[in-house]
Design an enzyme around this catalytic site. Sequence first.
Site, PDB file in Angstrom:
ATOM      1  CE  LYS A   1     -79.831 -40.074  -9.642  1.00  0.00           C
ATOM      2  NZ  LYS A   1     -80.350 -40.202  -8.280  1.00  0.00           N
TER       3      LYS A   1
ATOM      4  CB  VAL B   1     -79.922 -37.710   5.652  1.00  0.00           C
ATOM      5  CG1 VAL B   1     -80.386 -39.012   6.292  1.00  0.00           C
ATOM      6  CG2 VAL B   1     -80.661 -37.475   4.344  1.00  0.00           C
TER       7      VAL B   1
ATOM      8  N   GLY C   1     -71.106 -37.819   8.745  1.00  0.00           N
ATOM      9  CA  GLY C   1     -71.812 -36.824   7.927  1.00  0.00           C
ATOM     10  C   GLY C   1     -73.086 -36.348   8.604  1.00  0.00           C
ATOM     11  CB  VAL C   2     -74.051 -34.069  11.121  1.00  0.00           C
ATOM     12  CG1 VAL C   2     -73.937 -35.268  12.037  1.00  0.00           C
ATOM     13  CG2 VAL C   2     -72.819 -33.176  11.226  1.00  0.00           C
ATOM     14  N   GLY C   3     -75.093 -33.754   7.501  1.00  0.00           N
ATOM     15  CA  GLY C   3     -75.751 -32.823   6.578  1.00  0.00           C
ATOM     16  C   GLY C   3     -77.248 -32.927   6.772  1.00  0.00           C
TER      17      GLY C   3
END
Length: 358
Positions: free
Chosen positions: A80, A183, A179-181
């Site tokens: 990373k 994904v 969270g409905v971003g």
Amino acid sequence: MTLFDSPAFEGHEGVHSFYDEKTGLKTIIAVHSTARGPAAGGCRMWPYASADAALEDALRLSRAMSYKNAMADLELGGGKAVIIGDSRTMKTPALFEAFGRAVDKLGGSYWTAEDVGVSPADLMSARKQTRFVAGLEGHAAASGDPSPVTAEGVFRGVRLAVRRALNRDLDGVTVAIQGVGHVGAYLAEKLHAAGAKLIITDVNETALAEIAARTGAQVVAPGAIFDVEADVFAPCAMGGAINAATLPRLKAKVIAGGANNQLADLEIGRQVFERGMLYAPDYVINGGGIINVAGEIRALEQGGAFDPAWVAAKLDRLTATLEEVLDRAVTEARPTHEVANEMAKARIAQAEAQRLAA
Ligand code: NAD
């Protein structure tokens, strides 16, 4: 704090810091393991409060990528990169070109990609200086948005966990999605199509209204999602959704979602188990995204086009791996996250042993 004293240090093969005076680039690239192949993992740009905080994040995230890539059965290790800085004010093409030069100095032991604060356009700048970049757009090897593939893996994870914990199919099951971003939205649509009832929340009210209109979901305020009557809690926002304050409020029997680092710590995972809840380990069920990126690396390395059939086969394999985790957790009467961590470490150790023997 020195590198070796950091609580996040776990036998990392290499940790590299780069500075570019002209652009102000300060980046740390952590390579946790290359036992299974070149380390792969995104680049995050974040206004870290200190270099120590950036180092800790790079160490923690690169180790998590090793585990995720191993469980997704990819010939990739874990790495990373973090760039210290505010992505809203400090981004320039030159800064990302300097980042590309830093990646290139590692000679292919690390492949970079998108993460928080970094866009495909930034990666295009990096790509001018190194070929070890995935997540690009507009070429034959390009893998495109990984979110639908991530959501498909998460959907299968929810379905399997519901079968195991509740002995039923998704039809009529209530799923609470935080969270409905990218994904969460794809997941909501798949669950709706499978007959699940949805309760959703998001801090973005526009996205929330849109998904509710498409899926008939009930909408609740962000703070209320932990208290709803649901069979499944699906964290699809930020990390740490399962913590000492939220766990006692959850009524769901299954926790399965797309977010990274859902458990605030290992101990909370044990408490989930002791409460009789089934947790589908996050880095196992959300591995679809890195599988998609791996498909691009594979195509770039072989000089061919992106192959969706290869990605689909790996996703099937991922579902089988989740089954193995859940089976072992039952047989050994242990928390799923402990079983998954052990399996990931064993896969990495086995590859390392083969490498040393070769
Ligand atoms: P995203 O930014 O598109 O979606 C996250 C959503 O969560 C946003 O709509 C945001 O408004 C909402 N949110 C933030 N804080 C919230 C809160 N307190 N309560 C309710 N909603 C909140 O991100 P994404 O790409 O959908 O990723 C979601 C999670 O899945 C992240 O943890 C990410 O690391 C992980 N993940 C994503 C992928 C991928 O392919 N995109 C792959 C693996 C893991």
